[in-house]
Design a protein around this motif. Structure first.
Motif, PDB file in Angstrom:
ATOM      1  N   ILE A 197     -11.289   0.018 -12.177  1.00 50.04           N
ATOM      2  CA  ILE A 197     -10.895   0.170 -10.656  1.00 50.04           C
ATOM      3  C   ILE A 197     -11.902   1.557  -9.948  1.00 50.04           C
ATOM      4  O   ILE A 197     -11.933   2.474 -10.822  1.00 50.04           O
ATOM      5  CB  ILE A 197      -9.739   0.763 -10.850  1.00 50.04           C
ATOM      6  CG1 ILE A 197      -8.560  -0.140 -12.209  1.00 50.04           C
ATOM      7  CG2 ILE A 197      -8.909   1.518  -9.454  1.00 50.04           C
ATOM      8  CD1 ILE A 197      -7.402   0.673 -12.118  1.00 50.04           C
ATOM      9  N   LEU A 198     -12.230   0.605  -8.906  1.00 51.31           N
ATOM     10  CA  LEU A 198     -13.782   1.294  -7.966  1.00 51.31           C
ATOM     11  C   LEU A 198     -11.757   1.842  -6.908  1.00 51.31           C
ATOM     12  O   LEU A 198     -12.872   3.041  -6.486  1.00 51.31           O
ATOM     13  CB  LEU A 198     -14.022   0.791  -7.324  1.00 51.31           C
ATOM     14  CG  LEU A 198     -14.961   0.103  -8.418  1.00 51.31           C
ATOM     15  CD1 LEU A 198     -15.796  -1.183  -7.430  1.00 51.31           C
ATOM     16  CD2 LEU A 198     -15.828   0.770  -9.057  1.00 51.31           C
ATOM     17  N   ILE A 199     -11.312   1.150  -6.284  1.00 47.97           N
ATOM     18  CA  ILE A 199     -10.393   1.961  -5.313  1.00 47.97           C
ATOM     19  C   ILE A 199      -9.033   0.783  -5.532  1.00 47.97           C
ATOM     20  O   ILE A 199      -8.358  -0.097  -5.153  1.00 47.97           O
ATOM     21  CB  ILE A 199     -10.368   0.662  -3.908  1.00 47.97           C
ATOM     22  CG1 ILE A 199     -12.485   1.430  -3.403  1.00 47.97           C
ATOM     23  CG2 ILE A 199     -10.108   0.926  -2.507  1.00 47.97           C
ATOM     24  CD1 ILE A 199     -12.612   0.541  -2.114  1.00 47.97           C
ATOM     25  N   PRO A 200      -8.346   2.332  -6.210  1.00 48.23           N
ATOM     26  CA  PRO A 200      -7.377   2.300  -6.697  1.00 48.23           C
ATOM     27  C   PRO A 200      -5.780   2.023  -5.085  1.00 48.23           C
ATOM     28  O   PRO A 200      -6.471   2.574  -4.257  1.00 48.23           O
ATOM     29  CB  PRO A 200      -6.833   3.108  -7.691  1.00 48.23           C
ATOM     30  CG  PRO A 200      -7.994   4.050  -7.797  1.00 48.23           C
ATOM     31  CD  PRO A 200      -9.050   3.593  -6.421  1.00 48.23           C
ATOM     32  N   VAL A 201      -4.972   1.074  -6.025  1.00 44.34           N
ATOM     33  CA  VAL A 201      -3.542   1.585  -4.898  1.00 44.34           C
ATOM     34  C   VAL A 201      -3.161   2.573  -4.900  1.00 44.34           C
ATOM     35  O   VAL A 201      -2.978   2.812  -5.976  1.00 44.34           O
ATOM     36  CB  VAL A 201      -3.594  -0.457  -4.680  1.00 44.34           C
ATOM     37  CG1 VAL A 201      -3.925  -1.218  -4.276  1.00 44.34           C
ATOM     38  CG2 VAL A 201      -2.419  -0.505  -6.391  1.00 44.34           C
ATOM     39  N   ARG A 202      -1.980   2.798  -3.989  1.00 45.53           N
ATOM     40  CA  ARG A 202      -1.098   3.188  -4.302  1.00 45.53           C
ATOM     41  C   ARG A 202       0.539   3.653  -5.108  1.00 45.53           C
ATOM     42  O   ARG A 202       0.642   1.537  -5.040  1.00 45.53           O
ATOM     43  CB  ARG A 202      -0.258   4.170  -2.802  1.00 45.53           C
ATOM     44  CG  ARG A 202       0.548   5.721  -2.775  1.00 45.53           C
ATOM     45  CD  ARG A 202       0.853   5.565  -1.364  1.00 45.53           C
ATOM     46  NE  ARG A 202      -0.071   6.752  -0.121  1.00 45.53           N
ATOM     47  CZ  ARG A 202      -0.327   6.179   1.077  1.00 45.53           C
ATOM     48  NH1 ARG A 202       0.975   5.547   1.656  1.00 45.53           N
ATOM     49  NH2 ARG A 202      -1.389   6.694   0.856  1.00 45.53           N
ATOM     50  N   ALA A 203       0.432   4.411  -6.224  1.00 47.47           N
ATOM     51  CA  ALA A 203       1.732   4.138  -6.770  1.00 47.47           C
ATOM     52  C   ALA A 203       3.858   3.507  -5.849  1.00 47.47           C
ATOM     53  O   ALA A 203       3.339   3.861  -4.885  1.00 47.47           O
ATOM     54  CB  ALA A 203       2.016   5.490  -7.444  1.00 47.47           C
ATOM     55  N   GLN A 204       3.971   3.040  -6.070  1.00 50.43           N
ATOM     56  CA  GLN A 204       5.201   1.972  -5.522  1.00 50.43           C
ATOM     57  C   GLN A 204       6.503   3.239  -5.155  1.00 50.43           C
ATOM     58  O   GLN A 204       6.692   2.805  -4.345  1.00 50.43           O
ATOM     59  CB  GLN A 204       5.131   1.099  -5.522  1.00 50.43           C
ATOM     60  CG  GLN A 204       4.602   0.173  -5.520  1.00 50.43           C
ATOM     61  CD  GLN A 204       4.767  -1.568  -6.244  1.00 50.43           C
ATOM     62  OE1 GLN A 204       5.359  -1.525  -7.984  1.00 50.43           O
ATOM     63  NE2 GLN A 204       4.032  -2.592  -5.707  1.00 50.43           N
ATOM     64  N   LEU A 205       6.286   3.732  -6.224  1.00 51.32           N
ATOM     65  CA  LEU A 205       7.950   4.702  -6.592  1.00 51.32           C
ATOM     66  C   LEU A 205       7.327   5.536  -6.697  1.00 51.32           C
ATOM     67  O   LEU A 205       6.225   6.377  -7.476  1.00 51.32           O
ATOM     68  CB  LEU A 205       8.209   4.342  -7.503  1.00 51.32           C
ATOM     69  CG  LEU A 205       9.547   3.050  -7.723  1.00 51.32           C
ATOM     70  CD1 LEU A 205      10.363   2.496  -8.736  1.00 51.32           C
ATOM     71  CD2 LEU A 205       9.885   2.976  -5.981  1.00 51.32           C
ATOM     72  N   PRO A 206       8.184   6.575  -5.786  1.00 46.31           N
ATOM     73  CA  PRO A 206       7.339   8.426  -5.919  1.00 46.31           C
ATOM     74  C   PRO A 206       7.734   8.811  -7.266  1.00 46.31           C
ATOM     75  O   PRO A 206       8.961   8.120  -7.735  1.00 46.31           O
ATOM     76  CB  PRO A 206       9.170   8.987  -4.727  1.00 46.31           C
ATOM     77  CG  PRO A 206       9.388   8.339  -4.515  1.00 46.31           C
ATOM     78  CD  PRO A 206       9.366   6.889  -4.768  1.00 46.31           C
TER      79      PRO A 206
END
Length: 522
Positions: free
Chosen positions: A258-267
């Protein structure tokens, strides 16, 4: 305090007893009225106005779009009477501080279905000293069913209008945390507040290491507004790692690289129930169960920076902080004595690691933090990839290497292991302790518990960085065949302390910061 002049008007949630029914107060029909004495409320639209008994006073109560205000009703006095003006001083609470509303009733044995209506109780989140939050109540006494029903419905409508407040939560509870107190902490302190706020919960007991990872990999999360971890740093870090892996999988990304991960969907919410609670302490400013619970209920969310740890291009895990050398060896020792009490185990491991103190031969490369980067507007959520002309390299014998994206507050370091680091400033602290004598290194460690600068030693270096590569040049993993025993690492592996979890790696570890990658309640 959100309101002034309390005079027994606010009672703590725990131990608050119902009052005797006061004399019936007259109900005033709701109307859109304005008061020339309330300058702040003049610009707000008034929703309701009526008379309630608050404490021992009959009060003129006004509910506007942002606040609830009240003023005692007193007999008319001559103008300019300072004592009278003081008694009639307006008090208020902001609606954003209310998290629940209930009809207040008095029950008796003869009443089977419903008790005698006394009025309305508001449940409020108050700010205290030292970053703590407290839950309190405010009683609005009026015996009119119709009058209270109108106000009750309006309060419920207002509370439903706060979009960030969760309505359903997935709870992950580690019963083995600290002194096995997590279960008691949750069911005695956390769950009652969540129920009071009307939040639905689904509780899963974490039965083994890696349980949260396997659970969040497959379970259905669509019906939840957030995930809450009740446990220590290891549990919290595992849940954060699992949520971020789940986000990458949902985005169709290969989770090994993973080079550019996406943000977690739930807090993610953190209830401190461990021995150190570094993550919760850094997030809330205090390791306080009620404070953490109220932050979740109120929907206070912060975006927090996260690191990726990888070796040979393969992702090892997500995390917030790491220690290599003394910090890693101390944790490796502590893990071999799990049968001890947590504090006793930690102290024993520190003493034993100091007795066998030795430096690691390392090469450390790092990319300095570019303060001109606008992290606030960084849409890619990842810092630039390797720019070889900007990288710096140091090498030598190091006793300890710390890489921290959060301040790492804890009881033994109240200012933090990395006091100049913030939760989301787009940088990490790289703290290096070069080889020195044991007494000098112990002086450095003791400084963390004091107000003195723990970095003011000639063998300690600090850097603000975006990426770090730690390359041990001793390929035996620190294993010394001349020693009788080496309990800190497997042969050919080096122990790392990542958020309180032991990670053993045989080669170079690459740590890269990713700004604002996960939302935490706090």
């Amino acid at each position: 305090m959100p309101w002034r002049r309390r005079r027994n008007r606010v009672s703590a949630l725990e131990g608050g007893r119902e009052e005797e029914a006061p004399p019936e107060a007259a109900a005033v029909p709701s109307a859109l009225l304005t008061s020339p004495q309330q300058t702040e409320a003049a610009a707000e639209r008034i929703l309701l106005r009526g008379i309630f008994e608050i404490g021992r006073d009959s009060c003129d109560v006004v509910l506007s779009e942002r606040a609830l205000r009240w003023r005692p009703i007193q007999p008319q006095r001559p103008a300019g009477d300072s004592k009278y003006d003081l008694l009639c001083k307006e008090e208020f609470i902001e609606l954003k501080d209310i998290f629940s509303v209930k009809l207040k009733r008095r029950w008796s044995v003869k009443q089977q279905r419903s008790g005698t209506l006394l009025g309305i109780t508001l449940f409020i989140c108050l700010k205290k000293e030292q970053n703590k939050l407290k839950n309190s109540t405010l009683d609005l006494i009026n015996l009119s069913e119709d009058h209270c029903d109108i106000w009750f419905r309006q309060f419920k409508k207002i509370l439903a209008g706060f979009p960030n407040r969760p309505k359903s939560l997935k709870i992950l509870l580690n019963p083995q945390s600290h002194k096995k107190e997590a279960t008691q902490v949750y069911y005695e302190k956390v769950e009652p507040l969540l129920k009071l706020a009307g939040i639905k919960t689904d509780v899963t007991i974490m039965e083994y290491e890696g349980h949260a990872l396997s659970l969040l990999k497959e379970c259905e999360l669509q019906g939840f507004d957030g995930v809450v971890c009740v446990g220590g740093d290891g549990s919290a870090s595992e849940v954060a790692h699992a949520l971020l892996l789940r986000a990458q999988k949902n985005a169709g990304m290969e989770t090994d690289r993973i080079l550019i991960p996406v943000r977690a969907q739930l807090p993610l919410g953190l209830i401190p129930a461990g021995s150190t609670n570094v993550l919760a302490h850094s997030l809330h400013g205090v390791p306080h169960v009620i404070t953490a619970t109220l932050h979740i209920i109120m929907g206070h969310v912060q975006l927090v920076d996260v690191c990726t740890f990888s070796t040979a291009g393969k992702l090892l895990r997500f995390g917030f902080s790491a220690m290599f050398g003394f910090g890693g060896r101390t944790l490796a020792l502590a893990e071999k004595y799990r049968w001890m009490a947590p504090n006793q185990r930690r102290d024993f491991a520190v003493v034993k690691a100091l007795a066998k103190l030795r430096a690691e031969d390392c090469e450390i490369s790092f990319l300095p933090f570019n303060s001109s980067d606008d992290v606030e507007n960084n849409q890619s959520l990842s810092l630039p990839l390797d720019c070889n002309d900007q990288w710096q390299m140091i090498q030598g014998q190091f006793l300890n290497v710390s890489i921290m994206a959060i301040p790492c507050l804890c009881s033994v370091a109240p200012r933090g292991l990395a006091p100049n680091t913030r939760l989301n400033n787009g940088s990490m602290a790289l703290i290096i302790a070069r080889n020195t004598s044991r007494p000098e290194f112990i002086k450095h460690l003791k400084r963390y518990a004091s107000v003195k600068n723990q970095f003011n030693f000639p063998f300690v270096e600090t850097y603000t960085v975006e990426e770090v590569k730690v390359h041990p040049r001793n390929i035996t993993g620190g294993y010394n065949p001349e020693e009788e025993e080496d309990e800190t690492a497997s042969e050919n592996c080096f122990p790392w302390n990542v958020d309180g979890d032991l990670m053993e790696v045989a080669s170079e570890v690459h740590i890269r910061l990713h700004p604002r990658l996960i939302s935490l309640y706090g």
